[in-house]
Enzyme design. Structure first.
Site, PDB file in Angstrom:
ATOM      1  NE  ARG A  87      -6.868  -0.429   5.801  1.00  0.00           N
ATOM      2  CZ  ARG A  87      -6.600  -1.656   6.225  1.00  0.00           C
ATOM      3  NH1 ARG A  87      -6.105  -1.839   7.422  1.00  0.00           N
ATOM      4  NH2 ARG A  87      -6.850  -2.720   5.472  1.00  0.00           N
TER       5      ARG A  87
ATOM      6  NE  ARG B 243      -3.514  -2.262   2.665  1.00  0.00           N
ATOM      7  CZ  ARG B 243      -3.758  -2.981   3.759  1.00  0.00           C
ATOM      8  NH1 ARG B 243      -3.226  -2.621   4.914  1.00  0.00           N
ATOM      9  NH2 ARG B 243      -4.546  -4.033   3.706  1.00  0.00           N
TER      10      ARG B 243
ATOM     11  NE  ARG C  59      -8.300  -6.876   2.838  1.00  0.00           N
ATOM     12  CZ  ARG C  59      -7.067  -6.859   3.358  1.00  0.00           C
ATOM     13  NH1 ARG C  59      -6.900  -6.474   4.602  1.00  0.00           N
ATOM     14  NH2 ARG C  59      -6.005  -7.187   2.649  1.00  0.00           N
TER      15      ARG C  59
HETATM   16  N1  LIG Z   1     -10.224   3.331  17.775  1.00  0.00           N
HETATM   17  C1  LIG Z   1     -10.284   3.752  16.526  1.00  0.00           C
HETATM   18  N2  LIG Z   1     -11.178   4.709  16.195  1.00  0.00           N
HETATM   19  C2  LIG Z   1     -11.273   5.164  14.914  1.00  0.00           C
HETATM   20  N3  LIG Z   1     -10.519   4.732  13.879  1.00  0.00           N
HETATM   21  C3  LIG Z   1      -9.614   3.762  14.162  1.00  0.00           C
HETATM   22  C4  LIG Z   1      -9.457   3.240  15.476  1.00  0.00           C
HETATM   23  N4  LIG Z   1      -8.493   2.301  15.434  1.00  0.00           N
HETATM   24  C5  LIG Z   1      -8.063   2.244  14.159  1.00  0.00           C
HETATM   25  N5  LIG Z   1      -8.725   3.124  13.395  1.00  0.00           N
HETATM   26  C6  LIG Z   1      -8.585   3.333  11.941  1.00  0.00           C
HETATM   27  O1  LIG Z   1      -9.200   2.201  11.317  1.00  0.00           O
HETATM   28  C7  LIG Z   1      -8.473   1.816  10.160  1.00  0.00           C
HETATM   29  C8  LIG Z   1      -8.075   0.346  10.304  1.00  0.00           C
HETATM   30  O2  LIG Z   1      -7.084   0.238  11.302  1.00  0.00           O
HETATM   31  P1  LIG Z   1      -5.795  -0.676  11.082  1.00  0.00           P
HETATM   32  O3  LIG Z   1      -5.247  -0.482   9.709  1.00  0.00           O
HETATM   33  O4  LIG Z   1      -4.899  -0.453  12.227  1.00  0.00           O
HETATM   34  O5  LIG Z   1      -6.501  -2.108  11.169  1.00  0.00           O
HETATM   35  P2  LIG Z   1      -5.865  -3.558  11.094  1.00  0.00           P
HETATM   36  O6  LIG Z   1      -6.584  -4.382  12.073  1.00  0.00           O
HETATM   37  O7  LIG Z   1      -4.389  -3.479  11.230  1.00  0.00           O
HETATM   38  O8  LIG Z   1      -6.237  -3.996   9.621  1.00  0.00           O
HETATM   39  P3  LIG Z   1      -5.513  -5.078   8.663  1.00  0.00           P
HETATM   40  O9  LIG Z   1      -5.647  -6.379   9.333  1.00  0.00           O
HETATM   41  O10 LIG Z   1      -6.278  -4.966   7.393  1.00  0.00           O
HETATM   42  O11 LIG Z   1      -4.077  -4.665   8.507  1.00  0.00           O
HETATM   43  C9  LIG Z   1      -7.280   2.749  10.036  1.00  0.00           C
HETATM   44  O12 LIG Z   1      -7.582   3.749   9.082  1.00  0.00           O
HETATM   45  C10 LIG Z   1      -7.138   3.353  11.444  1.00  0.00           C
HETATM   46  O13 LIG Z   1      -6.620   4.658  11.407  1.00  0.00           O
HETATM   47  N1  LIG Z   2      -1.750 -16.009   9.104  1.00  0.00           N
HETATM   48  C1  LIG Z   2      -1.148 -14.856   8.841  1.00  0.00           C
HETATM   49  N2  LIG Z   2      -1.866 -13.732   8.714  1.00  0.00           N
HETATM   50  C2  LIG Z   2      -1.218 -12.588   8.488  1.00  0.00           C
HETATM   51  C3  LIG Z   2       0.176 -12.525   8.355  1.00  0.00           C
HETATM   52  N3  LIG Z   2       0.528 -11.238   8.114  1.00  0.00           N
HETATM   53  C4  LIG Z   2      -0.610 -10.533   8.125  1.00  0.00           C
HETATM   54  N4  LIG Z   2      -1.661 -11.332   8.346  1.00  0.00           N
HETATM   55  C5  LIG Z   2      -3.085 -10.994   8.437  1.00  0.00           C
HETATM   56  O1  LIG Z   2      -3.589 -10.770   7.139  1.00  0.00           O
HETATM   57  C6  LIG Z   2      -4.715  -9.933   7.214  1.00  0.00           C
HETATM   58  C7  LIG Z   2      -4.640  -8.875   6.140  1.00  0.00           C
HETATM   59  O2  LIG Z   2      -3.511  -8.053   6.311  1.00  0.00           O
HETATM   60  P1  LIG Z   2      -3.336  -6.747   5.391  1.00  0.00           P
HETATM   61  O3  LIG Z   2      -2.005  -6.171   5.795  1.00  0.00           O
HETATM   62  O4  LIG Z   2      -3.378  -7.201   3.979  1.00  0.00           O
HETATM   63  O5  LIG Z   2      -4.484  -5.841   5.713  1.00  0.00           O
HETATM   64  C8  LIG Z   2      -4.716  -9.326   8.621  1.00  0.00           C
HETATM   65  O6  LIG Z   2      -5.731  -9.993   9.362  1.00  0.00           O
HETATM   66  C9  LIG Z   2      -3.372  -9.703   9.164  1.00  0.00           C
HETATM   67  O7  LIG Z   2      -3.407  -9.922  10.566  1.00  0.00           O
HETATM   68  C10 LIG Z   2       0.917 -13.740   8.496  1.00  0.00           C
HETATM   69  O8  LIG Z   2       2.141 -13.785   8.402  1.00  0.00           O
HETATM   70  N5  LIG Z   2       0.211 -14.844   8.733  1.00  0.00           N
END
Ligand SMILES: Nc1ncnc2c1ncn2[C@@H]1O[C@H](COP(=O)(O)OP(=O)(O)OP(=O)(O)O)[C@@H](O)[C@H]1O
Ligand SMILES: Nc1nc2c(ncn2[C@@H]2O[C@H](COP(=O)(O)O)[C@@H](O)[C@H]2O)c(=O)[nH]1
Length: 207
Positions: free
Chosen positions: A145, A52, A156
């Site tokens: 996002r 991204r 998702r």
């Molecule tokens: N408590 C919150 N309140 C509002 N917005 C939030 C909060 N926590 C996270 N966000 C926003 O929600 C979006 C998703 O958060 P984030 O990318 O950290 O999720 P993630 O669980 O890591 O997703 P992925 O598994 O796809 O990587 C982001 O744009 C983030 O800024």
């Molecule tokens: N089983 C695994 N899941 C993983 C790993 N690295 C990331 N993730 C999970 O994938 C989804 C999507 O991630 P995104 O970065 O494309 O938004 C998210 O739930 C991650 O926790 C891995 O090594 N193994």
């Protein structure tokens, strides 16, 4: 996938952060790494998805082709792998070993297939689930996002429904945090990890 390599990994207990895509795992994790950069280290996964904007190869993920990933799997390089939203993801043994060699708490951000697979290894992490307050809020966060196509977003969201049920299975997670207010959720995350953080601080002070 029980593996003597993971058993041989010494040092503080790793942490698994899991939960639906968009629940806020990366946001919370980045806060934690910022506040405790000498305590935690991120396990850099491999993925076949495209980077991204703003993401860096080798820092956020190792971005690889399916062929490269499959060769690594065949070679036994991975602790766990999963297919998620049309792409492959996986935790390599090297990713965890790199962090543990520095005596840092290794954090894995993985989906629920990864959680199931890690449970068959000897890694023995602390399992934390980050959950959204509701499906509607999760959808809004994912849409805002602006990282996913409509097709990917639907995949998702479908996976999220299964994940939210999975998180309720007794004994899977040590702690479940509902990420509504970010500050509150971060406070709960720190609280859940306090014992482990203090252990590493003590080790660092005596060395
Ligand atoms: N408590 C919150 N309140 C509002 N917005 C939030 C909060 N926590 C996270 N966000 C926003 O929600 C979006 C998703 O958060 P984030 O990318 O950290 O999720 P993630 O669980 O890591 O997703 P992925 O598994 O796809 O990587 C982001 O744009 C983030 O800024
Ligand atoms: N089983 C695994 N899941 C993983 C790993 N690295 C990331 N993730 C999970 O994938 C989804 C999507 O991630 P995104 O970065 O494309 O938004 C998210 O739930 C991650 O926790 C891995 O090594 N193994």
């Amino acid at each position: 996938m029980r593996d003597s390599v993971t058993k041989a990994m010494a040092g503080p207990r790793p942490v698994v952060l899991s939960g639906p895509s968009g629940a806020g795992k990366s946001t919370l994790l980045k806060e934690l790494m910022k506040e405790y950069d000498s305590i935690f280290g991120f396990s850099v996964s491999h993925t076949t998805r495209n980077p991204r904007p703003g993401e860096e190869n080798g820092k956020d993920y190792h971005y690889v082709t399916r062929d490269v990933m499959q060769r690594g799997i065949d070679n036994g390089d991975f602790i766990e792998t999963a297919e998620f939203s049309g792409n492959m993801y996986g935790t390599s043994k090297a990713a965890v070993q790199d962090v543990q060699a520095k005596n840092l708490i290794c954090i894995l951000d993985i989906d629920m297939q990864g959680v199931r697979n890690i449970k068959t290894t000897d890694l023995n992490p602390i399992y934390i689930s980050i959950q959204p307050p509701s499906m509607a809020i999760l959808e809004k966060r994912l849409r805002d996002r602006k990282t996913e196509s409509e097709e990917n977003l639907q995949k998702r969201l479908n996976a999220a429904k299964v994940d939210m049920e999975f998180s309720k299975e007794p004994g899977v997670f040590d702690t479940i945090i509902v990420n509504d207010n970010l500050e509150d959720a971060y406070g709960k995350l720190k609280e859940a990890l306090l014992e482990e953080i203090n252990k590493v601080k003590k080790i660092n002070m005596s060395s």
